[in-house]
Write a protein that holds these residues in place. Structure first.
Motif: not given
Length: 136
Positions: A54-65
């Motif tokens: 998805l070409l997103i940051t680790k922080a964005n993965v954490a928030h999204l998940s």
């Protein structure tokens, strides 16, 4: 008249716009949540795979998940391949939600396709476009 190359680039731009505008609650807009659900339909994913796809940051993965887990759309679990890692798995609620979205998008396209043969041909062409775009 636009060349095929220009049309492919425009498709890439317009698909990006559709993803960005997903917050407008339109029937066919696709955001990160829908993209992730679609990926999880195919297989469980580790956070790094989500970041890369998805070409997103680790922080964005954490928030999204975190938000999707709270919504009951997916769960976090220990990887069966490597117990030191975690993976995300789609839930039945997630399957139901992405299936509804996919059906709405399919219906929107069927409105412009006149018959099943046209729909099959369009699907084959889209498969080829996706294959080509995977290299861009």
């Amino acid at each position: 008249m636009e060349t095929i190359g220009e049309k492919i680039i425009n498709l890439r731009l317009y698909s990006r716009k559709a993803c960005i505008s997903a917050g407008d609650n339109s029937k066919t807009a696709v955001g990160l949540k829908e993209q992730l659900l679609c990926l999880l339909l195919k297989k469980n994913l580790a956070p790094a795979e989500i970041m890369n796809t998805l070409l997103i940051t680790k922080a964005n993965v954490a928030h999204l998940s975190d938000s999707m887990i709270k919504e009951g759309l997916m769960v976090k679990m220990v990887s069966l391949r490597d117990r030191r890692q975690i993976e995300y798995r789609i839930t039945q609620k997630g399957i139901d939600e992405i299936t509804i979205k996919i059906d709405k998008i399919t219906a929107a396209f069927k409105n412009i396709l006149t018959n099943e043969k046209e729909a099959e041909d369009a699907a084959k062409c889209l498969d080829e476009v996706i294959r080509i775009m995977s290299f861009l």
